[in-house]
Design an enzyme around this catalytic site. Structure first.
Site, PDB file in Angstrom:
ATOM      1  CE  LYS A  63      -3.956   1.909   2.475  1.00  0.00           C
ATOM      2  NZ  LYS A  63      -4.835   1.699   3.628  1.00  0.00           N
ATOM      3  NE  ARG A  96      -6.617   9.579   3.574  1.00  0.00           N
ATOM      4  CZ  ARG A  96      -5.327   9.771   3.270  1.00  0.00           C
ATOM      5  NH1 ARG A  96      -4.822  10.994   3.247  1.00  0.00           N
ATOM      6  NH2 ARG A  96      -4.534   8.750   3.013  1.00  0.00           N
ATOM      7  NE  ARG A 115      -4.054   6.939   5.859  1.00  0.00           N
ATOM      8  CZ  ARG A 115      -4.862   7.426   6.797  1.00  0.00           C
ATOM      9  NH1 ARG A 115      -4.391   7.691   8.002  1.00  0.00           N
ATOM     10  NH2 ARG A 115      -6.132   7.663   6.533  1.00  0.00           N
ATOM     11  CD  GLU A 167       5.744  -3.740   3.593  1.00  0.00           C
ATOM     12  OE1 GLU A 167       5.086  -4.530   4.295  1.00  0.00           O
ATOM     13  OE2 GLU A 167       6.266  -2.707   4.058  1.00  0.00           O
ATOM     14  CE  LYS A 185      -6.478   1.155  -0.585  1.00  0.00           C
ATOM     15  NZ  LYS A 185      -7.047   1.046   0.713  1.00  0.00           N
ATOM     16  CB  SER A 234     -11.434   7.015  -3.494  1.00  0.00           C
ATOM     17  OG  SER A 234     -10.177   7.407  -2.965  1.00  0.00           O
ATOM     18  CE1 TYR A 252     -15.172   2.733  -2.805  1.00  0.00           C
ATOM     19  CE2 TYR A 252     -13.303   3.158  -4.270  1.00  0.00           C
ATOM     20  CZ  TYR A 252     -13.823   2.991  -2.998  1.00  0.00           C
ATOM     21  OH  TYR A 252     -12.990   3.083  -1.908  1.00  0.00           O
TER      22      TYR A 252
HETATM   23  C1  PBG Z   1      -7.563   2.464   5.428  1.00  0.00           C
HETATM   24  C2  PBG Z   1      -7.971   2.479   4.006  1.00  0.00           C
HETATM   25  C3  PBG Z   1      -7.844   3.537   3.090  1.00  0.00           C
HETATM   26  C4  PBG Z   1      -8.416   3.082   1.890  1.00  0.00           C
HETATM   27  C5  PBG Z   1      -8.879   1.800   2.117  1.00  0.00           C
HETATM   28  N1  PBG Z   1      -8.571   1.434   3.417  1.00  0.00           N
HETATM   29  C6  PBG Z   1      -7.350   4.911   3.274  1.00  0.00           C
HETATM   30  C7  PBG Z   1      -5.915   5.214   3.480  1.00  0.00           C
HETATM   31  O1  PBG Z   1      -5.062   4.344   3.645  1.00  0.00           O
HETATM   32  O2  PBG Z   1      -5.607   6.400   3.508  1.00  0.00           O
HETATM   33  C8  PBG Z   1      -8.522   3.879   0.620  1.00  0.00           C
HETATM   34  C9  PBG Z   1      -9.521   3.367  -0.386  1.00  0.00           C
HETATM   35  C10 PBG Z   1      -9.748   4.302  -1.516  1.00  0.00           C
HETATM   36  O3  PBG Z   1      -9.080   5.348  -1.648  1.00  0.00           O
HETATM   37  O4  PBG Z   1     -10.633   3.996  -2.336  1.00  0.00           O
HETATM   38  N2  PBG Z   1      -8.685   2.198   6.264  1.00  0.00           N
END
Ligand code: PBG
Length: 306
Positions: free
Chosen positions: A177, A187, A198, A214, A229, A255, A294
């Site tokens: 990730k 968010r 993060r 990882e 991701k 997203s 989505y």
């Molecule tokens: C963490 C989480 C995130 C997403 C899925 N699980 C946010 C992040 O790590 O900042 C993002 C999913 C998306 O952007 O569609 N709970």
């Protein structure tokens, strides 16, 4: 002659369920995606079953947050309630998956708890993740998805699940990730309170070898499947991971990737449906066995009309 095909069973629908919501709330940066009420979430799960999707990935949006994210452990917390609702709606007709992370539940918006100096405390967070995994499995989740990128998270969740008798609960590890700008609309989707970034726990977009490391660690700790991701800026990583492991590989079409296509289509700049299917085909071709998107329900409908 097409080499790559997509089937509805290979798609997973991420869903947001908001505590106390009386009607679905639109997410402005993700047109067509809503913060569900418990009731509309059940309907979306029923539709997902009917469309033959492989699963749903649930996110909860609590009405109140605190520094340690207590809502995540509470059996009456929104995510655990939403899991129970989804399982009672779908039974075993699709996989009910849950996001195992604290960011929706913490007042500071980080994926873990903080130490006295305000830094994310990896090992203190692991103890909470272990309990959270058991809470989600108790609510009926078939698959838990540790997504907080704490070192050692898969191992502690596996150990805790086994100790509590949940030996059949599957772990889908958000193994790779990246600290990505493309999470932006998410968010808003979860009313995140995060300030800052993060980068101490998510990966540097410049690193590919680190992704393999990882993945290896997560599989050694007991991951049943691994995720990459975001997807679109990381198609090479999906391919490298697919070639490296023997477990299923998931990719999360996140997203910001959704928002880009929707925004361009709303402006008349691209053909929306073609862009959706081309996006999913590209992620599949790169090596993903399953895609969180989505567009899952809509794509399943488009596929059935082909
Ligand atoms: C963490 C989480 C995130 C997403 C899925 N699980 C946010 C992040 O790590 O900042 C993002 C999913 C998306 O952007 O569609 N709970």
């Amino acid at each position: 002659m097409s080499e790559t095909t997509i089937e509805p069973r290979q798609l997973i629908l991420p869903m947001f369920v908001r505590e106390g919501a009386r009607e679905p709330i639109a997410i402005s940066s993700m047109p067509g995606v809503y913060q569900h009420t418990r009731d509309t979430a059940r309907k979306a799960v029923a539709e997902a079953v009917q469309l033959g999707l492989g699963g749903v990935m649930l996110f909860g949006i609590p009405t109140s947050k605190d520094p340690v994210g207590s809502g995540a452990l509470d059996p009456e917390g929104i995510l655990n309630v939403a899991i129970r609702d989804a399982v009672s709606e779908a039974g075993d007709d699709l996989l009910v998956m849950s996001d195992l992370c604290l960011d929706e539940f913490t007042s500071h918006g980080h994926c873990g708890v903080l130490d006295s100096q305000g830094r994310v405390d990896n090992d203190a967070t692991l103890e909470i993740y272990a309990e959270m995994g058991v809470a989600q499995a108790s609510a009926g989740a078939h698959v838990v998805g540790p997504s907080g990128m704490m070192d050692g998270q898969v191992g502690v969740v596996r150990t805790a699940l086994d100790a509590a008798g949940f030996t059949d609960t599957v772990i889908m590890a958000y193994a790779v990730k990246y600290a990505s700008a493309f999470f932006g609309p998410f968010r808003e989707a979860v009313d995140s309170s995060l300030r800052g970034d993060r980068k101490t726990y998510q990966q540097d977009p410049a690193n590919a070898r680190e992704a393999i490391r990882e993945v290896d660690l997560d599989i050694a700790e007991g991951a049943d499947l691994v995720m990459v991701k975001p997807a679109l800026a990381y198609l090479d990583i999906i391919r490298q991971v697919r070639d490296h492991v023997n477990v299923p590989v998931a990719a999360y079409n996140i997203s910001g990737e959704y928002a880009m296509v929707e925004a361009a289509a709303a402006n008349g700049w691209i053909d929306r449906e073609k862009a959706i299917m081309e996006t999913l085909t590209g992620i599949k071709r790169a090596g993903a066995d399953t895609i969180l998107t989505y567009w899952a329900s809509e794509a399943a409908q488009l596929l059935s009309h082909r």
